[in-house]
Write an enzyme that holds these catalytic residues in place. Structure first.
Site, PDB file in Angstrom:
ATOM      1  N   ARG A  42      51.917  39.117  50.287  1.00  0.00           N
ATOM      2  CA  ARG A  42      51.969  38.510  48.888  1.00  0.00           C
ATOM      3  C   ARG A  42      51.155  37.087  48.922  1.00  0.00           C
ATOM      4  NH1 ARG A  42      57.591  40.210  48.416  1.00  0.00           N
ATOM      5  NH2 ARG A  42      57.502  42.258  47.265  1.00  0.00           N
ATOM      6  N   LYS A  66      36.861  34.278  43.044  1.00  0.00           N
ATOM      7  CA  LYS A  66      37.142  35.569  42.519  1.00  0.00           C
ATOM      8  C   LYS A  66      36.898  36.634  43.704  1.00  0.00           C
ATOM      9  CE  LYS A  66      35.031  35.768  37.770  1.00  0.00           C
ATOM     10  NZ  LYS A  66      33.792  35.949  37.186  1.00  0.00           N
ATOM     11  N   GLU A 111      20.642  34.322  42.384  1.00  0.00           N
ATOM     12  CA  GLU A 111      21.854  33.621  41.724  1.00  0.00           C
ATOM     13  C   GLU A 111      21.766  32.025  41.625  1.00  0.00           C
ATOM     14  OE1 GLU A 111      24.462  35.254  40.530  1.00  0.00           O
ATOM     15  OE2 GLU A 111      25.024  36.780  41.662  1.00  0.00           O
ATOM     16  N   LYS A 128      28.444  25.457  39.982  1.00  0.00           N
ATOM     17  CA  LYS A 128      29.708  26.264  39.907  1.00  0.00           C
ATOM     18  C   LYS A 128      30.981  25.677  39.863  1.00  0.00           C
ATOM     19  CE  LYS A 128      31.435  30.769  41.195  1.00  0.00           C
ATOM     20  NZ  LYS A 128      30.938  32.118  41.826  1.00  0.00           N
ATOM     21  N   GLU A 145      38.390  32.166  33.679  1.00  0.00           N
ATOM     22  CA  GLU A 145      37.366  32.982  32.885  1.00  0.00           C
ATOM     23  C   GLU A 145      38.049  33.268  31.425  1.00  0.00           C
ATOM     24  OE1 GLU A 145      34.452  35.363  34.727  1.00  0.00           O
ATOM     25  OE2 GLU A 145      34.037  36.396  32.896  1.00  0.00           O
ATOM     26  N   ARG A 190      33.706  30.090  31.899  1.00  0.00           N
ATOM     27  CA  ARG A 190      33.291  30.782  33.311  1.00  0.00           C
ATOM     28  C   ARG A 190      32.224  32.123  32.995  1.00  0.00           C
ATOM     29  NH1 ARG A 190      36.373  31.385  38.778  1.00  0.00           N
ATOM     30  NH2 ARG A 190      34.694  32.421  40.025  1.00  0.00           N
ATOM     31  N   ASN A 237      28.015  34.806  34.543  1.00  0.00           N
ATOM     32  CA  ASN A 237      27.720  36.192  34.720  1.00  0.00           C
ATOM     33  C   ASN A 237      26.447  36.570  33.868  1.00  0.00           C
ATOM     34  OD1 ASN A 237      29.680  37.465  36.145  1.00  0.00           O
ATOM     35  ND2 ASN A 237      31.120  37.168  34.396  1.00  0.00           N
ATOM     36  N   HIS A 256      24.632  39.787  34.822  1.00  0.00           N
ATOM     37  CA  HIS A 256      25.478  40.652  35.495  1.00  0.00           C
ATOM     38  C   HIS A 256      25.985  41.897  34.527  1.00  0.00           C
ATOM     39  CE1 HIS A 256      25.382  37.058  37.904  1.00  0.00           C
ATOM     40  NE2 HIS A 256      26.289  37.840  38.818  1.00  0.00           N
ATOM     41  N   HIS A 274      25.341  44.898  36.539  1.00  0.00           N
ATOM     42  CA  HIS A 274      26.405  45.657  37.218  1.00  0.00           C
ATOM     43  C   HIS A 274      26.146  47.092  36.714  1.00  0.00           C
ATOM     44  CE1 HIS A 274      29.672  42.258  37.756  1.00  0.00           C
ATOM     45  NE2 HIS A 274      28.662  42.081  38.500  1.00  0.00           N
ATOM     46  N   HIS A 311      22.887  43.476  45.029  1.00  0.00           N
ATOM     47  CA  HIS A 311      23.415  42.800  43.864  1.00  0.00           C
ATOM     48  C   HIS A 311      22.597  41.686  43.331  1.00  0.00           C
ATOM     49  CE1 HIS A 311      26.500  41.181  41.582  1.00  0.00           C
ATOM     50  NE2 HIS A 311      26.417  39.832  41.973  1.00  0.00           N
TER      51      HIS A 311
END
Ligand code: NAD
Ligand code: GLY
Length: 367
Positions: free
Chosen positions: A125, A147, A189, A231, A241, A245, A249, A252, A256, A269
């Site tokens: 956990r 993330k 990026e 960032k 987000e 935030r 993206n 993206h 993606h 990527h």
């Protein structure tokens, strides 16, 4: 670059704040880790490409600090960002008696970093972890902001958690062993931060692209630092987000779709994001937010950075339809409506929907 040019950027998240240390000769220096809390053991997660380059340096310095150090070496590649590979981390942790005081070290690019972070978020956990990013992409983006996660065959990064590291160690020397293709992927990026947040930085990248491609230490140091500052500012305002935030993206949503549509790993990527930014810039123009000069300027920079600017065909029968189908699965979608990050003038990003017909026209024009 000498060690005295080393610098630090802070992520301000209350009691989960942490430093991003940026510089040369950091990875094997015991001072780098001196502020970390005590732990029962250190556990390095890396992959088959990075391990022979950097794992022994890190293991030696961690052995001095923690005594017990173990390592799990994962297969390399985006195609392995899966449940099965994640389980290899849990298997190794349990095999070596990992407990709640075990600290994980993610040594590698964004794939290793995202998976290690997710393992840290869920093992017993939650155990602490440190990001030691070794690609440009990971140093300017994926290691920062918490993330973490893995891919699902139907969609990128679909399973994961927000979970912040204790610190991020960006040793710029590691960038010297990257392939040119991976360096360019990282530049995607870096370039992203210009149109979404910083016009001056965008011009600086244009002016300094030859130095960045030649891996000039000073240019890389500035690119990593400025990217991390932007960032850190965004994540400090909107960690989970709920709004702002999402601007990170940019490119993206299309990117993606390219990654999932071609099969993970076919395009890197950063390549998919680079091309995705070109498509998102065209969409911004269609929405009346930027002019053709902006689109041409961004496209030229992405092309000159060694990245693809023409989208791949994902379905010969209905290419735009396939892009739309994949993009509807994007995490920003709301009630089936795709939400795109678009540019509303240099250094300002907004999130907007767009009619399917407009998106189809953009895909057709860009592929
Ligand atoms: P990657 O982790 O696959 O690394 C790229 C390649 O470089 C790999 O083959 C790797 O083994 C190799 N490599 C790593 N360091 C090296 C070095 N110093 N020298 C030589 N080779 C080295 O890919 P990436 O581009 O670093 O990261 C992409 C991943 O990051 C994607 O899965 C993407 O979804 C994720 N990502 C996450 C976030 C986030 O906020 N968590 C942000 C952006 C991207
Ligand atoms: N790379 C996008 C984000 O961290 O939010």
């Amino acid at each position: 670059m000498s060690a005295n040019t080393n610098t630090s950027v802070s992520i301000a998240l209350g009691d989960r704040s942490y430093p991003i240390t940026i510089g040369s000769q950091l990875l094997g220096d015991r001072q780098t880790y001196s502020a970390l809390p005590k732990a029962s053991m250190a556990f390095i997660v890396t992959n088959t490409t990075v391990a022979p380059l950097y794992a022994s340096q890190l293991a030696s310095v961690l052995a001095e600090r923690y005594g017990e150090v173990h390592q799990v070496t994962l297969p390399d590649g985006e195609a392995f960002k899966t449940w099965e590979t994640l389980n290899q981390i849990f298997d190794a942790l349990l095999l070596h008696g990992g407990d709640r005081k075990t600290v994980l070290f993610a040594l590698g690019g964004g794939v290793v970093g995202d998976m290690t972070g997710f393992a840290a978020a869920s093992f017993m956990r939650g155990v602490p972890f440190v990001q030691v990013p070794t690609t440009l992409l990971a140093q300017v983006d994926s290691s920062v902001g918490g993330k973490t996660g893995i891919n699902h065959p139907m969609g990128k990064n679909m399973i994961g958690a927000f979970y912040q590291p204790l610190m991020v160690v960006c040793d710029l020397d590691t960038l010297q062993t990257l392939t040119s293709r991976e360096l360019s992927a990282g530049l995607a990026e870096v370039i992203k931060y210009g149109p979404i947040a910083d016009a001056e930085f965008f011009s600086w990248i244009e002016d300094n692209l030859p130095r960045l491609l030649a891996r000039d230490a000073g240019a890389l140091a500035h690119a990593v630092k400025r990217s991390c500052e932007i960032k850190a500012w965004v994540v400090g305002k909107d960690e989970r987000e709920s709004g702002l935030r999402a601007i990170l993206n940019f490119g993206h949503t299309f990117g993606h779709a390219i990654e999932a549509g071609l099969g993970y790993g076919a395009w890197l990527h950063g390549e998919a994001v680079g091309c995705g930014m070109v498509m998102a810039a065209h969409l911004s123009q269609q929405l009346g937010l930027v002019d053709s000069a902006f689109v041409a300027r961004l496209t030229a920079l992405i092309r000159n950075a060694g990245l693809p600017v023409k989208g791949p065909i994902l379905d010969a029968r209905d290419n735009a339809g396939r892009y739309l189908e994949l993009m509807r699965l994007d995490k920003k979608s709301e009630a089936g409506e795709i939400r795109f990050v678009v540019i509303d003038g240099m250094a300002k990003a907004v999130v907007r929907g767009a009619p399917d017909a407009m998106v189809r026209a953009v895909v057709d024009a860009c592929c």
